[in-house]
Design a protein around this motif. Structure first.
Motif, PDB file in Angstrom:
ATOM      1  N   THR A 181      -3.886  -9.214  10.028  1.00  0.00           N
ATOM      2  CA  THR A 181      -3.176  -8.463  11.071  1.00  0.00           C
ATOM      3  C   THR A 181      -3.041  -6.990  10.675  1.00  0.00           C
ATOM      4  N   GLU A 182      -2.961  -6.134  11.685  1.00  0.00           N
ATOM      5  CA  GLU A 182      -2.793  -4.714  11.430  1.00  0.00           C
ATOM      6  C   GLU A 182      -1.492  -4.430  10.685  1.00  0.00           C
ATOM      7  N   CYS A 187       4.199  -8.138  13.174  1.00  0.00           N
ATOM      8  CA  CYS A 187       3.774  -9.417  13.753  1.00  0.00           C
ATOM      9  C   CYS A 187       4.829 -10.482  13.518  1.00  0.00           C
ATOM     10  N   GLN A 194       2.561  -5.456  19.679  1.00  0.00           N
ATOM     11  CA  GLN A 194       1.537  -5.949  18.766  1.00  0.00           C
ATOM     12  C   GLN A 194       0.783  -7.152  19.321  1.00  0.00           C
ATOM     13  N   ASN A 196      -0.976  -9.587  22.618  1.00  0.00           N
ATOM     14  CA  ASN A 196      -1.780  -9.501  23.843  1.00  0.00           C
ATOM     15  C   ASN A 196      -1.006 -10.097  25.024  1.00  0.00           C
ATOM     16  N   GLN A 229      -1.551 -13.711  20.650  1.00  0.00           N
ATOM     17  CA  GLN A 229      -2.383 -13.173  19.588  1.00  0.00           C
ATOM     18  C   GLN A 229      -1.876 -11.807  19.149  1.00  0.00           C
ATOM     19  N   CYS A 230      -1.638 -11.688  17.826  1.00  0.00           N
ATOM     20  CA  CYS A 230      -1.246 -10.399  17.264  1.00  0.00           C
ATOM     21  C   CYS A 230      -2.510  -9.599  16.909  1.00  0.00           C
ATOM     22  N   LYS A 231      -2.399  -8.277  16.942  1.00  0.00           N
ATOM     23  CA  LYS A 231      -3.544  -7.410  16.693  1.00  0.00           C
ATOM     24  C   LYS A 231      -4.077  -7.593  15.272  1.00  0.00           C
ATOM     25  N   ARG A 233      -6.944  -6.378  12.156  1.00  0.00           N
ATOM     26  CA  ARG A 233      -7.695  -5.233  11.659  1.00  0.00           C
ATOM     27  C   ARG A 233      -9.124  -5.296  12.199  1.00  0.00           C
ATOM     28  N   LYS A 234      -9.684  -4.181  12.498  1.00  0.00           N
ATOM     29  CA  LYS A 234     -11.025  -4.116  13.071  1.00  0.00           C
ATOM     30  C   LYS A 234     -12.041  -4.771  12.133  1.00  0.00           C
TER      31      LYS A 234
END
Length: 335
Positions: A181-182, A187, A194, A196, A229-231, A233-234
């Motif tokens: 997670t970012e 989160c 954070q 969706n 869904q939590c964000k 990391r790319k």
């Protein structure tokens, strides 16, 4: 002074004689303590994923018993404890209910729990808010739940269960996968920005009192619905995995040696009101900490909660999330 000393020694002698009797009784009592470890049904969770659901009809010791402890851990498929920095155990609640002892046709479009009657604890919160018996969260590890002798939580009393009904138990859980997670902290705090959230989420979602959720709601359980869904990391990728709750119950068969203990779940967000002699409780379960404009870095949340019944406080613990320093409980007797 000499009189006081003699009185003290006299009292101490009595205490020692009594303690030897209590010790022998205690050893006999301990020989009757039973324990069993169970594992809940598995649930699948992925990085940043939220699991918020009820696990119905969990395994539980049978018969008329007195429960002495109930301890829970979050584990993977191999039985290993899951680190909190990988999967945050937001909460687990154990809830008691009775249901009709009938077989259901699983192919029929019927709810097997439509007749269920849920039994809440003796606490002061309103309606279905905080109805559990046992329940903690990330603080479960290292927190003892042992109830001192001769007290125990009485369950399975056949006199309290109507004929044709069964006493059952369920887990209500919220688990947040924080791998990749970012921001793990936001989160685990269920910060709304954070996740969706569906379109027009605040227009169609109601709060704990059934009122529309305020657009000022920054975070909490309403932004952590099941499968949200939590964000991440790319570019982060990791497989989903199956987890479960492992729980150990210790108990004794119920007899005249036990003293029944009752659960009183209290809430620091309870906005107590009085109308004449009537006391109205309004538990919120969560709240937004106001912005600190002063020099004190701590925010203190208090609730003065009157109790209808007196008794002995024999065990207490607090359910807290990250950022909390401590919790204190004070009692004041009114005559």
């Amino acid at each position: 002074m000499r009189f006081i000393s003699n009185a003290f020694i006299f009292s101490l002698s009595i205490l020692l004689m009594l303690s030897s009797t209590i010790y022998s009784q205690q050893k006999e009592y301990e020989n009757h303590i039973k324990s069993a470890t169970f594992v809940s049904e598995k649930f699948e969770i992925g990085p940043g994923n939220v699991v918020s659901k009820a696990l119905m009809e969990i395994e539980f010791p049978k018969g008329h018993i007195g429960v002495k402890s109930f301890d829970v851990d979050l584990i993977d498929e191999e039985g290993n404890s899951i680190p909190l920095y990988e999967t945050y155990l937001h909460h687990w609640f154990v809830i008691n209910f009775i249901n009709k002892n009938v077989s259901h046709d699983h192919n029929a479009h019927t709810n097997p729990y439509e007749d269920a009657i849920f039994k809440r604890n003796d606490g002061t919160c309103n309606g279905g808010i905080l109805p559990q018996y046992w329940g903690l969260g990330s603080e479960s590890r290292g927190t003892s739940s042992k109830i001192p002798d001769p007290f125990a939580v009485e369950v399975g009393n056949p006199k309290a269960i109507p004929q044709g009904w069964e006493e059952k138990w369920l887990f209500s859980i919220m688990v947040i996968g924080t791998r990749g997670t970012e921001n793990r902290k936001t989160c685990s705090e269920c910060r709304c920005d954070q996740f969706n959230l569906p379109e027009n989420y605040f227009n169609v979602t109601v709060d704990i009192n059934g009122k529309p959720l305020s657009p000022d709601y920054k975070g909490g359980i309403f932004c952590c619905h099941d499968n949200f869904q939590c964000k991440l990391r790319k570019g982060f990728e990791a497989p989903r995995r199956n987890l479960a709750l492992r729980y150990k119950v210790t108990w004794v068969d119920w007899d005249e040696q036990q003293i029944p203990a009752r659960f009183y779940i209290l809430d620091s967000t309870d906005r107590v009101k009085t109308i004449g002699s009537q006391i109205i409780h309004d538990c919120q379960s969560e709240y937004t900490i106001p912005e600190n404009n002063g020099d004190d870095p701590f925010h203190v949340q208090k609730a003065n909660i009157p109790m209808d019944k007196g008794g002995y406080l024999i065990y207490g613990t607090a359910h807290m999330h990250s950022g909390v320093v401590n919790a204190s409980l004070y009692g004041q007797v009114k005559f």
